[in-house]
Design a protein around this motif. Structure first.
Motif, PDB file in Angstrom:
ATOM      1  N   ARG A 161       0.779  -0.617   0.011  1.00 23.24           N
ATOM      2  CA  ARG A 161      -0.055   0.512  -0.097  1.00 23.24           C
ATOM      3  C   ARG A 161       1.059   1.308   0.175  1.00 23.24           C
ATOM      4  N   TRP A 162      -0.006   2.373  -1.115  1.00 26.86           N
ATOM      5  CA  TRP A 162       1.248   3.422  -1.337  1.00 26.86           C
ATOM      6  C   TRP A 162       0.387   4.598  -0.837  1.00 26.86           C
ATOM      7  N   GLY A 163      -0.113   5.198  -0.539  1.00 25.32           N
ATOM      8  CA  GLY A 163      -1.132   6.687  -0.273  1.00 25.32           C
ATOM      9  C   GLY A 163      -0.400   7.507  -0.941  1.00 25.32           C
ATOM     10  N   ARG A 164      -1.273   8.839  -1.085  1.00 28.63           N
ATOM     11  CA  ARG A 164      -0.771   9.868  -1.852  1.00 28.63           C
ATOM     12  C   ARG A 164      -0.566  11.332  -0.657  1.00 28.63           C
TER      13      ARG A 164
ATOM     14  N   GLN B  77      -7.431  11.740  -5.142  1.00 24.47           N
ATOM     15  CA  GLN B  77      -6.365  13.183  -4.495  1.00 24.47           C
ATOM     16  C   GLN B  77      -7.459  14.589  -4.555  1.00 24.47           C
ATOM     17  N   THR B  78      -8.181  14.542  -5.196  1.00 24.33           N
ATOM     18  CA  THR B  78      -9.351  15.768  -4.875  1.00 24.33           C
ATOM     19  C   THR B  78     -10.000  16.227  -4.032  1.00 24.33           C
ATOM     20  N   ILE B  79     -10.513  14.833  -3.091  1.00 24.98           N
ATOM     21  CA  ILE B  79     -11.105  14.934  -1.681  1.00 24.98           C
ATOM     22  C   ILE B  79      -9.984  15.153  -0.610  1.00 24.98           C
ATOM     23  N   GLN B  80      -8.546  15.086  -0.792  1.00 23.27           N
ATOM     24  CA  GLN B  80      -7.691  15.331   0.208  1.00 23.27           C
ATOM     25  C   GLN B  80      -7.106  16.714  -0.265  1.00 23.27           C
ATOM     26  N   GLU B  81      -7.327  17.125  -1.155  1.00 19.02           N
ATOM     27  CA  GLU B  81      -7.248  18.503  -1.210  1.00 19.02           C
ATOM     28  C   GLU B  81      -8.555  19.706  -0.339  1.00 19.02           C
TER      29      GLU B  81
END
Length: 383
Positions: free
Chosen positions: A167-170, A281-285
């Motif tokens: 596993r590797w996220g952002r 990624q846009t959810i995290q932003e």
């Protein structure tokens, strides 16, 4: 460490793959490592974050440059003699690079970022979906390690027979995307221009492409007191405009940097519509910006959103689920604030620096060799 990054997408094309590669290159530079980029020809800069960029021939598909395997890949890898090959969202170019790395005795790490089987699944093409996963298995099976960004992606890859998974996220820019941005005068100006009657602003950020399913915003037709703001561009723009014709919607085109951060801050609610996201990624932003988020209970968003706590998850099989979620937040500023605050807390610690160091550990786990031994092997191969 010397890292050859082979990406199916790079600047000036802007998407999740490009953004991730850019952050990886910046981290490698910060940590004192040497990098090189191989990417499809698209008018890329000659270097980025100290890494030389080598372009290979490409053809356009849906405005997207697709790299063509070429002997240039072998020569570039042999000359650079990397300690590891990083294949970002490997398809034709990445698969070729992984094969060449194997022939040169260089370990490789493949980063799964694009749901290539999603199109077939969305269009109910079961035979094509099965074929797509066989291709994914074929590509990733040659890599020493495949990194998946979410639990859903891990499960899909394992079910397809891909082995050697991790596993590797952002990461996310916690300073650039911050709740304090909401108090900038430019944000107030944006809100006045987008919602002159102080309507609730429901925003989207991302590519306008079939897999993003932005046409799903048509489910908000008739919801009172809202304005929709679509940030982004892409091949589906005309389709999205047709689907949302007659609705209170603003299309801004792509935004970057501070303009993008201010857009997130100006939203009252951020809504994501795609059901095939391997991460989101846009959810995290949006969460980092303190903006409450809504997304389908599918793929990457499942890991990013705790339903009712750090956002709302909708039913991916029910088009009206989005409308119900937006309606639930329309008249409840307190709930929006609580969801936004919890979303911000949920991403604290998810910096690109921490995920960059995780990536370096993954490189080491596949036996990334020191440069002296790698160059010796290269010399033998060339001789």
């Amino acid at each position: 460490m010397r890292v050859a990054v082979v990406s199916e997408s790079f600047l000036p094309t802007v998407n999740g793959v490009t953004t991730s590669v850019a952050r990886v290159l910046e981290h490698l530079q910060r940590r004192g490592h040497e990098a090189l980029v191989i990417a499809p020809a698209a008018g890329s800069p000659s270097e980025y974050a100290g890494a030389a960029v080598h372009e290979v021939p490409a053809v356009l598909y849906r405005r997207f440059p697709v790299g063509i395997p070429t002997p240039l890949v072998h020569r570039t890898l042999a000359d650079f003699a990397p300690d590891v090959v990083h294949a970002a969202s490997p398809f034709l170019l990445g698969a070729h690079a992984i094969g060449e790395a194997s022939r040169l005795g260089i370990p490789s790490v493949a980063v799964f970022q694009t749901d290539v089987a999603g199109y077939a699944r969305r269009n109910r093409l079961s035979a094509a979906e099965g074929f797509a996963w066989r291709v994914v298995n074929l590509v990733h099976d040659k890599a020493d390690l495949t990194l998946a960004p979410s639990s859903a992606a891990m499960s899909d890859l394992a079910a397809a027979g891909v082995q050697r998974l991790a596993r590797w996220g952002r990461g996310v820019d916690l300073d650039g995307y911050h709740p304090r941005t909401r108090f900038e005068p430019e944000v107030a100006q944006l809100r006045r221009s987008w919602a002159p009657n102080d309507e609730l602003i429901v925003g989207y950020v991302g590519r306008l492409a079939p897999e993003k399913q932005v046409e799903a915003f048509s489910a908000l037709r008739g919801v009172p007191g809202i304005r929709i703001v679509i940030v982004g561009g892409g091949p589906s723009e005309s389709s999205v405009r047709r689907a949302l014709a007659g609705m209170p919607v603003t299309f801004t085109g792509p935004l970057h940097g501070r303009e993008l951060a201010r857009a997130y801050a100006a939203f009252d609610v951020f809504a994501h519509t795609g059901t095939e996201e391997t991460f989101g990624q846009t959810i995290q932003e949006a969460q980092a910006s303190g903006t409450p988020v809504i997304a389908p209970r599918s793929g990457g968003p499942i890991d990013l959103i705790e339903h009712g706590v750090s956002g709302l998850l909708t039913d991916p099989d029910d088009p009206r689920s989005l409308a119900r979620a937006v309606t639930a937040l329309t008249g409840d500023a307190g709930r929006r604030a609580r969801l936004g605050e919890a979303g911000r807390r949920s991403v604290l610690g998810r910096t690109w620096e921490s995920f960059g160091d995780q990536l370096l550990s993954h490189y080491e786990s596949v036996g990334a060799r020191g440069p002296v031994l790698t160059r010796a092997l290269r010399k033998v191969d060339v001789d």
